[in-house]
Structures are given as structure tokens and as C-alpha cells.
Design a protein around this motif. Structure first.
Motif, PDB file in Angstrom:
ATOM      1  N   VAL A   1      -3.878   4.065  -6.395  1.00 45.93           N
ATOM      2  CA  VAL A   1      -4.924   4.777  -5.663  1.00 45.93           C
ATOM      3  C   VAL A   1      -4.589   6.256  -5.557  1.00 45.93           C
ATOM      4  O   VAL A   1      -5.458   7.126  -5.728  1.00 45.93           O
ATOM      5  CB  VAL A   1      -5.114   4.169  -4.254  1.00 45.93           C
ATOM      6  CG1 VAL A   1      -6.044   5.038  -3.412  1.00 45.93           C
ATOM      7  CG2 VAL A   1      -5.673   2.759  -4.358  1.00 45.93           C
ATOM      8  N   TYR A   2      -3.319   6.564  -5.314  1.00 48.37           N
ATOM      9  CA  TYR A   2      -2.924   7.975  -5.178  1.00 48.37           C
ATOM     10  C   TYR A   2      -3.053   8.722  -6.507  1.00 48.37           C
ATOM     11  O   TYR A   2      -3.554   9.867  -6.549  1.00 48.37           O
ATOM     12  CB  TYR A   2      -1.494   8.065  -4.665  1.00 48.37           C
ATOM     13  CG  TYR A   2      -1.045   9.487  -4.413  1.00 48.37           C
ATOM     14  CD1 TYR A   2      -1.504  10.190  -3.310  1.00 48.37           C
ATOM     15  CD2 TYR A   2      -0.181  10.121  -5.308  1.00 48.37           C
ATOM     16  CE1 TYR A   2      -1.106  11.502  -3.086  1.00 48.37           C
ATOM     17  CE2 TYR A   2       0.220  11.433  -5.096  1.00 48.37           C
ATOM     18  CZ  TYR A   2      -0.252  12.117  -3.980  1.00 48.37           C
ATOM     19  OH  TYR A   2       0.125  13.417  -3.770  1.00 48.37           O
TER      20      TYR A   2
ATOM     21  N   PHE B   1      -6.486  -1.038   7.952  1.00 49.71           N
ATOM     22  CA  PHE B   1      -5.935  -2.129   7.150  1.00 49.71           C
ATOM     23  C   PHE B   1      -5.162  -3.104   8.043  1.00 49.71           C
ATOM     24  O   PHE B   1      -5.296  -4.326   7.921  1.00 49.71           O
ATOM     25  CB  PHE B   1      -5.006  -1.579   6.065  1.00 49.71           C
ATOM     26  CG  PHE B   1      -5.681  -0.686   5.073  1.00 49.71           C
ATOM     27  CD1 PHE B   1      -6.804  -1.109   4.392  1.00 49.71           C
ATOM     28  CD2 PHE B   1      -5.210   0.592   4.821  1.00 49.71           C
ATOM     29  CE1 PHE B   1      -7.439  -0.292   3.474  1.00 49.71           C
ATOM     30  CE2 PHE B   1      -5.825   1.421   3.899  1.00 49.71           C
ATOM     31  CZ  PHE B   1      -6.947   0.980   3.231  1.00 49.71           C
TER      32      PHE B   1
ATOM     33  N   THR C   1      -2.228   7.706   7.673  1.00 55.87           N
ATOM     34  CA  THR C   1      -3.467   8.391   8.032  1.00 55.87           C
ATOM     35  C   THR C   1      -4.143   7.561   9.121  1.00 55.87           C
ATOM     36  O   THR C   1      -3.759   6.400   9.352  1.00 55.87           O
ATOM     37  CB  THR C   1      -4.420   8.520   6.830  1.00 55.87           C
ATOM     38  OG1 THR C   1      -4.800   7.204   6.393  1.00 55.87           O
ATOM     39  CG2 THR C   1      -3.753   9.253   5.677  1.00 55.87           C
TER      40      THR C   1
ATOM     41  N   GLY D   1      -0.828   1.257  -3.768  1.00 56.43           N
ATOM     42  CA  GLY D   1      -0.800   2.601  -3.209  1.00 56.43           C
ATOM     43  C   GLY D   1      -0.592   3.666  -4.263  1.00 56.43           C
ATOM     44  O   GLY D   1      -1.220   4.729  -4.220  1.00 56.43           O
TER      45      GLY D   1
ATOM     46  N   TRP E   1      -7.038   6.206   9.170  1.00 54.38           N
ATOM     47  CA  TRP E   1      -7.737   5.015   8.673  1.00 54.38           C
ATOM     48  C   TRP E   1      -6.787   3.998   8.053  1.00 54.38           C
ATOM     49  O   TRP E   1      -7.207   2.884   7.724  1.00 54.38           O
ATOM     50  CB  TRP E   1      -8.834   5.406   7.688  1.00 54.38           C
ATOM     51  CG  TRP E   1      -8.467   6.428   6.674  1.00 54.38           C
ATOM     52  CD1 TRP E   1      -8.644   7.776   6.760  1.00 54.38           C
ATOM     53  CD2 TRP E   1      -7.866   6.198   5.409  1.00 54.38           C
ATOM     54  NE1 TRP E   1      -8.193   8.401   5.629  1.00 54.38           N
ATOM     55  CE2 TRP E   1      -7.714   7.458   4.781  1.00 54.38           C
ATOM     56  CE3 TRP E   1      -7.439   5.068   4.735  1.00 54.38           C
ATOM     57  CZ2 TRP E   1      -7.150   7.604   3.517  1.00 54.38           C
ATOM     58  CZ3 TRP E   1      -6.868   5.203   3.479  1.00 54.38           C
ATOM     59  CH2 TRP E   1      -6.735   6.459   2.892  1.00 54.38           C
ATOM     60  N   SER E   2      -5.508   4.360   7.897  1.00 58.17           N
ATOM     61  CA  SER E   2      -4.528   3.351   7.466  1.00 58.17           C
ATOM     62  C   SER E   2      -4.445   2.218   8.481  1.00 58.17           C
ATOM     63  O   SER E   2      -4.219   1.060   8.118  1.00 58.17           O
ATOM     64  CB  SER E   2      -3.147   3.990   7.300  1.00 58.17           C
ATOM     65  OG  SER E   2      -3.161   5.022   6.356  1.00 58.17           O
TER      66      SER E   2
ATOM     67  N   VAL F   1      -5.486   9.884  -3.002  1.00 67.27           N
ATOM     68  CA  VAL F   1      -5.608   9.461  -1.606  1.00 67.27           C
ATOM     69  C   VAL F   1      -4.412   8.595  -1.233  1.00 67.27           C
ATOM     70  O   VAL F   1      -4.071   7.648  -1.953  1.00 67.27           O
ATOM     71  CB  VAL F   1      -6.912   8.660  -1.385  1.00 67.27           C
ATOM     72  CG1 VAL F   1      -6.981   8.137   0.050  1.00 67.27           C
ATOM     73  CG2 VAL F   1      -8.126   9.529  -1.696  1.00 67.27           C
ATOM     74  N   LYS F   2      -3.784   8.917  -0.115  1.00 64.70           N
ATOM     75  CA  LYS F   2      -2.681   8.094   0.401  1.00 64.70           C
ATOM     76  C   LYS F   2      -3.255   6.989   1.289  1.00 64.70           C
ATOM     77  O   LYS F   2      -4.153   7.243   2.102  1.00 64.70           O
ATOM     78  CB  LYS F   2      -1.713   8.952   1.204  1.00 64.70           C
ATOM     79  CG  LYS F   2      -0.906   9.939   0.376  1.00 64.70           C
ATOM     80  CD  LYS F   2       0.003  10.775   1.258  1.00 64.70           C
ATOM     81  CE  LYS F   2       0.992   9.898   1.993  1.00 64.70           C
ATOM     82  NZ  LYS F   2       1.932  10.705   2.819  1.00 64.70           N
ATOM     83  N   LEU F   3      -2.734   5.803   1.140  1.00 67.15           N
ATOM     84  CA  LEU F   3      -3.217   4.669   1.914  1.00 67.15           C
ATOM     85  C   LEU F   3      -2.402   4.414   3.172  1.00 67.15           C
ATOM     86  O   LEU F   3      -2.708   3.490   3.922  1.00 67.15           O
ATOM     87  CB  LEU F   3      -3.211   3.404   1.049  1.00 67.15           C
ATOM     88  CG  LEU F   3      -4.148   3.418  -0.167  1.00 67.15           C
ATOM     89  CD1 LEU F   3      -4.064   2.099  -0.912  1.00 67.15           C
ATOM     90  CD2 LEU F   3      -5.583   3.701   0.254  1.00 67.15           C
TER      91      LEU F   3
ATOM     92  N   LEU G   1       0.793  -1.230   0.000  1.00 68.36           N
ATOM     93  CA  LEU G   1       0.000   0.000   0.000  1.00 68.36           C
ATOM     94  C   LEU G   1       0.825   1.279   0.000  1.00 68.36           C
ATOM     95  O   LEU G   1       0.254   2.376  -0.015  1.00 68.36           O
ATOM     96  CB  LEU G   1      -0.933   0.010   1.217  1.00 68.36           C
ATOM     97  CG  LEU G   1      -1.857  -1.188   1.374  1.00 68.36           C
ATOM     98  CD1 LEU G   1      -2.670  -1.066   2.657  1.00 68.36           C
ATOM     99  CD2 LEU G   1      -2.786  -1.334   0.168  1.00 68.36           C
TER     100      LEU G   1
END
Length: 226
Positions: free
Chosen positions: A75-76, A92, A86, A72, A88-89, A81-83, A65
Motif C-alpha cells: 500500500v505504501y 482497523f 495515523t 503495508g 484512521w489506523s 499511504v501508511k496504514l 499492516l
């Protein structure tokens, strides 16, 4: 006292528990019905995070990710968005480490389920979905409940993988576990002790509530038999 680590830990643990509840039940339900060889292989794959060191799980998640890694990076570039790094990381990480607990307990409950009960429901014209939610799940609720409790407790106390993929930023990614470690590093034993007591209190209250619920269910079954 900044209560953000408590709020963030409960938020992460709650979301993770909901996710592994449905994912674990879904996987356990279908895998319990597979041939033994296939079941054994999938068991190893799905249970592996339970025996791997949390730091290894965190490293694997970063490899997958990270902002310069395949998932990752895609998605970025696609969503901006960074996975990682953060709040909410951490979800995972907690989902990966808590999933095996839910899966194993749910699968054990499903395997001990009397198939004759399901067949009886089907002969009465009930659908498989109805039989699952109205017959199988109530019968297996003790195992499901145990898996849910263990998953929540594991997610609440996760540190290794969480610290690697989410880091520690006060007011943004801090959890109870990472806060305790940071306070210990800075020789703030009193602050660390406060958060340890908070964590212990939450876990104890949650387990007590589950025990009370189980006792009430046992009493209700005894009353029904009379």
C-alpha cells in the motif's frame, strides 16, 4: 481542555460501527445457513478476536499492516499511504475487536427467525432482497440493535490494539482511552478523571437512548395487538 480525543474517539467508533454493522450482518446471514461443521469452523475464526488479548490483536495487525510487512509495504509503495500510526489506523483495530460482537448477536437473531415468514413473502412474488430488508430485518431488529450498541461501546473503549497500531500523538491519534493512560502515567489524576467521566457519560447516554427506543417499540407492538 483539548477536546480532540473526544472527537477522534467518536469518529473512530462511528466509522467502525457502520463497518461492522454491514460486515457482521452479511457474515451472520450467510453463515447461519451453512452446514453445522462449516459454521463451527467459521465461528471460531470470526469470534477469535473477542477472546484474544487486545495486545495480541494489535501485534497481529502490525505484522500484517506494518510499513515493512506485505500489505503495508504494498500500500505504501503503490499509494504512498501508511496504514499504521495515523488516526484512521485505529479503525482497523476497532473493527477487528468489535466485529465478533455484531456477528454473534446478529447470527443469533437470524437463527431464531421463523423461516415460514420468509417463505410466505417469496410465495407472494417478493425477492430475497425484499424479504430480507422488509421482513427479516424488522423481526430481528432487537438482536441487530443490541449488536450495534455493543459494537459501538467496544470501539469507543478500545485501548490495547489501538495504542499499538495508532500510537498516541496529541492532536493526531489520541483517543479517550489512550489519553487516560497517558495522563495516568504522568500522575495527572484530575485530567484522567475528567476523561473517564466523559467516557462514562457518553456510554450512559447512548445506552439510555437505546433503552428508550426499545421501550417505545415494545409499546408500539402492544398497541398494535390491541
Amino acid at each position: 481542555m483539548d477536546w480532540y480525543p473526544l472527537y477522534n474517539s467518536l469518529r473512530i467508533a462511528g466509522i467502525s460501527t457502520v463497518a461492522v454493522f454491514f460486515l457482521g450482518i452479511l457474515a451472520a446471514y450467510y453463515i447461519a445457513r451453512l452446514p453445522r461443521l462449516v459454521k463451527g469452523v467459521l465461528d471460531v475464526v470470526l469470534t477469535l478476536p473477542l477472546v484474544l488479548p487486545p495486545t495480541v490483536v494489535g501485534w497481529l495487525l502490525l505484522v500484517l499492516l506494518g510499513p515493512r510487512r506485505p500489505v503495508g509495504l504494498w500500500v505504501y509503495e503503490t499509494f504512498g499511504v501508511k496504514l499504521v500510526m495515523t488516526w484512521w489506523s485505529a479503525i482497523f483495530a476497532t473493527v477487528v475487536v468489535a466485529f465478533p460482537l455484531m456477528y454473534r448477536t446478529a447470527r443469533g437473531a437470524f437463527e431464531s427467525f421463523d423461516r415460514d415468514l420468509a417463505d410466505a413473502g417469496r410465495t407472494l412474488g417478493r425477492s430475497n432482497t425484499w424479504v430480507f430488508w422488509r421482513v427479516q430485518m424488522p423481526v430481528c431488529r432487537q438482536g441487530i440493535l443490541a449488536g450495534t450498541v455493543l459494537s459501538f461501546a467496544r470501539a469507543l473503549g478500545e485501548y490495547g490494539a489501538t495504542s499499538m497500531i495508532a500510537g498516541y500523538t496529541p492532536g493526531r491519534t489520541a483517543t479517550i482511552s489512550t489519553t487516560v493512560y497517558q495522563l495516568w502515567r504522568t500522575n495527572d489524576d484530575d485530567g484522567a478523571l475528567r476523561w473517564v467521566l466523559v467516557n462514562v457519560a457518553i456510554s450512559a447516554v447512548f445506552l439510555l437512548a437505546v433503552n428508550l427506543l426499545e421501550n417505545r417499540q415494545r409499546q408500539a407492538r402492544r398497541g398494535g395487538k390491541r
